[in-house]
Scaffold this motif. Sequence first.
Motif, mmCIF file in Angstrom:
data_model
loop_
_atom_site.group_PDB
_atom_site.id
_atom_site.type_symbol
_atom_site.label_atom_id
_atom_site.label_comp_id
_atom_site.label_asym_id
_atom_site.label_seq_id
_atom_site.Cartn_x
_atom_site.Cartn_y
_atom_site.Cartn_z
ATOM 1 N N ARG A 75 0.816 -1.222 0.000
ATOM 2 C CA ARG A 75 0.000 0.000 0.000
ATOM 3 C C ARG A 75 0.845 1.265 0.000
ATOM 4 O O ARG A 75 0.457 2.269 -0.589
ATOM 5 N N VAL A 76 2.005 1.207 0.666
ATOM 6 C CA VAL A 76 2.882 2.376 0.679
ATOM 7 C C VAL A 76 3.229 2.776 -0.761
ATOM 8 O O VAL A 76 3.244 3.958 -1.105
ATOM 9 N N ALA A 77 3.463 1.782 -1.594
ATOM 10 C CA ALA A 77 3.752 2.091 -2.993
ATOM 11 C C ALA A 77 2.530 2.677 -3.692
ATOM 12 O O ALA A 77 2.654 3.565 -4.538
ATOM 13 N N LEU A 78 1.355 2.185 -3.327
ATOM 14 C CA LEU A 78 0.134 2.649 -3.994
ATOM 15 C C LEU A 78 -0.295 4.038 -3.527
ATOM 16 O O LEU A 78 -0.996 4.754 -4.242
ATOM 17 N N GLN A 79 0.112 4.415 -2.314
ATOM 18 C CA GLN A 79 -0.383 5.663 -1.725
ATOM 19 C C GLN A 79 -0.053 6.897 -2.557
ATOM 20 O O GLN A 79 -0.897 7.758 -2.759
#
Lengths: 256, 331
Positions: free
Chosen positions: A109-113
Amino acid sequence: MGMVADHEPRVVLSARGLGKDFGGFTAVNNVNLDVQHARIHALIGPNGAGKTTVFNLLTKFLQPTRGQITLLGTDITRTRPDKVARMGMVRSFQISAVFPHLTVLENVRVALQRPAELAVQFWRPLKTLNQLNGRAEVLLEDLGLTRWRDARAADLSYGRKRVLEIATTLALDPEVLLLDEPMAGMGQEDVRMVAEIIREVARHRAVLMVEHNLSVVADICHQVTVLQRGEILAHGDYATVSADPRVRSAYMGTED
Amino acid sequence: MARDTSHADEPVAARPMAGAVKIALLLAAAGLLIAAPFFLYPIFLMKLLCFALFAAAFNLLLGYTGLLSFGHATFFGGSAYFTAHAVKVWGWPPEFGILLGVAGAAALGLVMGAIAIRRQGIYFAMITLALSQMFFFFCLQAGFTHGEDGIQSVPRGHLFGVIDLSQTTNMYFFVLAVFALGMLVIWRFVNSPFGMILKAIRENEARAISLGYSVAEYKLGAFVMSAALAGLAGGVKALVFQFATLTDVTWQMSGEVILMTLLGGIGTLVGPVVGAGLVVTLQNYLATSDFPVTIITGLVFMACVLVFRRGIVGEFYASRLGRALGFTSER
Ligand SMILES: Nc1ncnc2c1ncn2[C@@H]1O[C@H](COP(=O)(O)OP(=O)(O)OP(=O)(O)O)[C@@H](O)[C@H]1O
Ligand SMILES: [Mg+2]
């Protein structure tokens, strides 16, 4: 991807006369490299040849001493590394790079944020991020990590951390993927799985990978560049390169 | 893509937060704080709350961003001057005086942060120290701070034009409300999308960069927020003591807040509060005795660092009891 066939060679990343000195020591010298869309390009060479340094130069984690780098038609020789990532070139690291105290799901999710513009809201609750779960779970599914969704990354096996790193990298849907020894430390099973994943993702992306496992290189890579003491020793497809006597003596001979 | 995954590492579910335990503790703490002024000296309690908020604000940076600032007195003491000046000289109501202090601290934070943020570790600490020393000399020289005398007899005024803060009980509950609000802001900040990115940066900065995060900007955001909250604590303190002084902008003050935070436990919300409580209580107690205060606090600090390496609260969270109650410690 438009109408252009994915099989047409199109250079997305190129380096000309790339060089890096550490003090008086020349770690990389006069490296020319063309990485093409929808192709897997291997960068091989003995330990200390300068492969990781080339990666650091291309992704601008290190500033080149000499030479020029072009990404998707833009000169990035003086661009900051985070900007390079936002332009569509994302790298992985030789030493597995996960966020150890975040869960597997949170890592992805960190990458998607950032692309979802959910990175700066300091006033909104964490559960805002649940809207990204769907996409993250698809990636976890694709990479066989669903079982570990809520485990902390630190608790994963080494091989699975590497798989998580790939999942996180793919979350950004980059046009150019740089993988530094993505299969190091993995069991046979995982090596085959990851090789298959890389082949799959490279259908629509350029991949440059450092890899010591030559059977994988032979299997999935279209282009091979051999580096020795910071300079390019040979370049071509696997058959050509592996037949080259200089390569055989410099590299294959030392391979276990 | 189903695969056989018969490897050793079994899934480990993240420990569920024991919500009930936390809520019970929170209610107990709230009850104590509401009842406290009827049993304890209110000025002491207000001082404690101000320093607790200051330490919690500092911890936002040290614990949740991984940056050791040695210049936080600038924001605490600077805000105290701004608030005191606005209230006393310009006749502003207390709430606006404090807001000015917060804004001033945030502005100072932006400047200091912008200069220091790209440095790592000890260099970051040294630059913040140097800049805060510059601010100290500014405060020593500037007219409005009244040098060694400070800004004295600052009126507390009427909150929102109605609540008379010169009444100790009113003032206490105002300070308590500000403290609660500050802690709430910190809690939200830490548990937000932004907080998640900060955590990622702290855990693996290079990886965060490679995912496209301009980490310096995120760190600067945290720095400014930390400075603003330290300013909130400083502004309120000026009204509590009706006094803004050079003491609050010294490097010793910057050191004291580091000590409080480390004592209580970095990276926990409650740790700095406990640490501040301990230090302030100790100072208060020692002030009436013959013991040299700094030496004793220094010794207590050393003993705590040796015995509780994660700080008091951090150590409790990591203990068997803490884990049984469902707390998680990160370090
Ligand atoms: N930051 C640095 N400072 C000084 N020397 C460096 C630095 N980084 C790399 N080197 C040197 O540059 C050379 C190339 O290192 P590099 O890590 O690029 O090799 P590599 O091909 O990736 O090797 P390996 O297969 O072991 O990963 C080595 O001799 C290394 O010691
Ligand atoms: Mg390497």
